[in-house]
Write a protein that holds these residues in place. Structure first.
Motif, short mmCIF file in Angstrom:
data_model
loop_
_atom_site.label_atom_id
_atom_site.label_comp_id
_atom_site.label_asym_id
_atom_site.label_seq_id
_atom_site.Cartn_x
_atom_site.Cartn_y
_atom_site.Cartn_z
N TYR A 1 -0.17 4.70 10.49
CA TYR A 1 -1.47 4.33 9.96
C TYR A 1 -2.52 5.34 10.40
N LYS B 1 -7.09 2.35 3.62
CA LYS B 1 -6.49 1.61 2.51
C LYS B 1 -6.12 2.55 1.37
N ASN B 2 -7.08 3.35 0.92
CA ASN B 2 -6.88 4.21 -0.24
C ASN B 2 -6.39 5.58 0.23
N ARG C 1 0.39 10.24 0.89
CA ARG C 1 1.21 9.05 0.69
C ARG C 1 2.64 9.16 1.20
N THR D 1 0.90 4.99 5.69
CA THR D 1 1.01 3.66 5.08
C THR D 1 -0.38 3.07 4.89
N SER D 2 -0.61 2.48 3.74
CA SER D 2 -1.90 1.86 3.42
C SER D 2 -2.03 0.50 4.10
N SER D 3 -3.27 0.11 4.38
CA SER D 3 -3.52 -1.25 4.87
C SER D 3 -3.43 -2.27 3.74
N SER D 4 -3.23 -1.78 2.52
CA SER D 4 -2.93 -2.61 1.36
C SER D 4 -3.99 -3.69 1.14
N GLU D 5 -3.62 -4.95 1.19
CA GLU D 5 -4.55 -6.01 0.81
C GLU D 5 -5.33 -6.58 1.99
#
Length: 282
Positions: free
Chosen positions: A100, A119-120, A126, A130-134
Motif C-alpha cells: 500500500y 485509492k486511485n 497498478r 494495491t488500492s484501498s478500493s471501497e
C-alpha cells in the motif's frame, strides 16, 4: 484565522532512504523555525519510484521506523507533519504479499491523527501497488482544522474530494510524485506542458468547487523529468503561493476565513448535505 504551513519539495534519491530522510528533516526544521504549524512532504519521499528493484520492496518493511522518527521530530519542534507517503508491506486475506501507498497525519504531539491508503492507483503503479478500493475517504480533526488526505492521481477524481467535503474537511492535503512524463508521447506532441496545465487548472478548480484549501506537495528536480509546482490553493483567491522545479521549502499563511466566505457564497457543502442532493454513484 491564518494558519502557517510549509510545502517541501526536492530531488528525491531513488532507494536512498537515509539521505531522503535527512533532507526531509532539514526542511522540516527550517519550516518550524519560520513558524509553520504544518509541513507537507511529497509522495514516495523516502525511496522514490523504483518498484522493479527488490530493494524497493524490502524497504517497505522499514517505513514504520521512519514514521516513528518523524513523530519524535513533530513533538520536538511542535509542528504537525504529513510525511509524504510511505510504502507498506501487508499480507492479504488470501495470504498474498501486497503493498500500500500510505499517507499519515502526525500531530505536533507526535500522535497519528489520521492515515489514508491510496485509492486511485496510476496505471503504471497498478502492477506494484494495491488500492484501498471501497474504503471510505475520512476527514479528521487536527490542531489546524479538519483535514482530508488524498494522494497524487486521486486529484483527478472529484468524487474523492466530494466525499471528504461531505465529511467536513476544510483542507485537503495531497502528497504527489507527478512528472511531465506521466503524459504519453502522443499527448505531449500536442502540448509538451500538458501535465503542468493539468495540475495548475485542476488544483484551482478543486478548491473552488469544494470550498476548501488544497495543499499540494510534489517532487522536484530537472525540468525534463520533474514538475515541482508544490503550492497552496484557496477558494476566492486561487493560488496562494507556488514553487517551480527548484528544491526548497515554501512557507505560507493560509487565511481559513476564505473557506467560510466561499461556502457562504457558493453553498456547496449545504447542497451536498441536503435532502435534495442530486447525485448518487454506484
Amino acid at each position: 484565522m491564518a494558519t502557517r504551513v510549509a510545502v517541501i519539495q526536492w530531488h528525491i534519491k531513488n532507494l536512498d532512504m537515509p539521505a531522503n530522510h535527512q533532507t526531509a528533516c532539514t526542511y522540516i526544521r527550517s519550516a518550524a523555525s519560520q513558524g509553520a504549524k504544518l509541513a507537507v512532504l511529497p509522495e514516495y519521499h523516502l525511496n522514490g519510484w523504483e518498484p522493479t528493484s527488490p530493494l524497493w520492496r524490502e524497504q517497505a518493511r522499514e517505513s514504520q521506523s521512519y514514521l516513528t522518527s518523524y513523530a519524535s521530530l513533530a513533538k520536538e519542534l511542535n509542528i504537525c507533519i504529513v510525511p509524504g507517503t510511505v510504502i507498506e508491506e501487508h499480507v492479504s486475506e488470501e495470504g498474498k504479499t501486497i503493498y500500500y501507498n500510505v499517507a499519515y497525519f502526525l500531530s505536533n504531539t507526535g500522535a497519528v491523527l489520521g492515515s489514508y491508503r491510496k485509492k486511485n492507483i496510476w496505471h503504471p503503479e497498478r502492477p506494484h501497488l494495491t488500492s484501498s478500493s471501497e474504503e471510505r475517504h475520512v476527514a479528521f480533526d487536527t490542531p489546524i482544522g479538519k483535514v482530508g488526505l488524498l494522494i497524487c492521481w486521486d486529484l483527478a477524481f472529484p468524487e474523492a474530494f466530494r466525499e471528504l467535503i461531505a465529511a467536513g474537511a476544510e483542507m485537503v492535503i495531497v502528497p504527489t510524485y507527478w512528472t511531465p512524463l506521466d503524459a504519453g508521447e502522443n499527448a505531449r506532441s500536442y502540448n509538451p506542458d500538458c501535465e503542468k496545465l493539468f495540475l495548475e487548472t485542476t488544483l484551482t478548480s478543486r478548491c473552488f468547487e469544494n470550498t476548501c484549501a488544497v495543499i499540494f506537495a510534489n517532487a522536484a528536480g530537472p525540468q525534463d523529468r520533474f514538475l515541482g509546482l508544490s503550492r497552496v490553493t484557496m477558494p476566492i483567491i486561487g493560488v496562494l503561493g507556488s514553487m517551480g522545479c527548484e528544491e526548497g521549502c515554501l512557507v505560507l499563511d493560509m487565511d481559513m476565513e476564505l473557506v467560510r466566505i466561499a461556502e457562504e457564497n457558493y453553498k456547496v457543502r449545504k447542497d451536498i448535505g441536503g435532502d435534495e442532493w442530486h447525485y448518487v454513484y454506484r
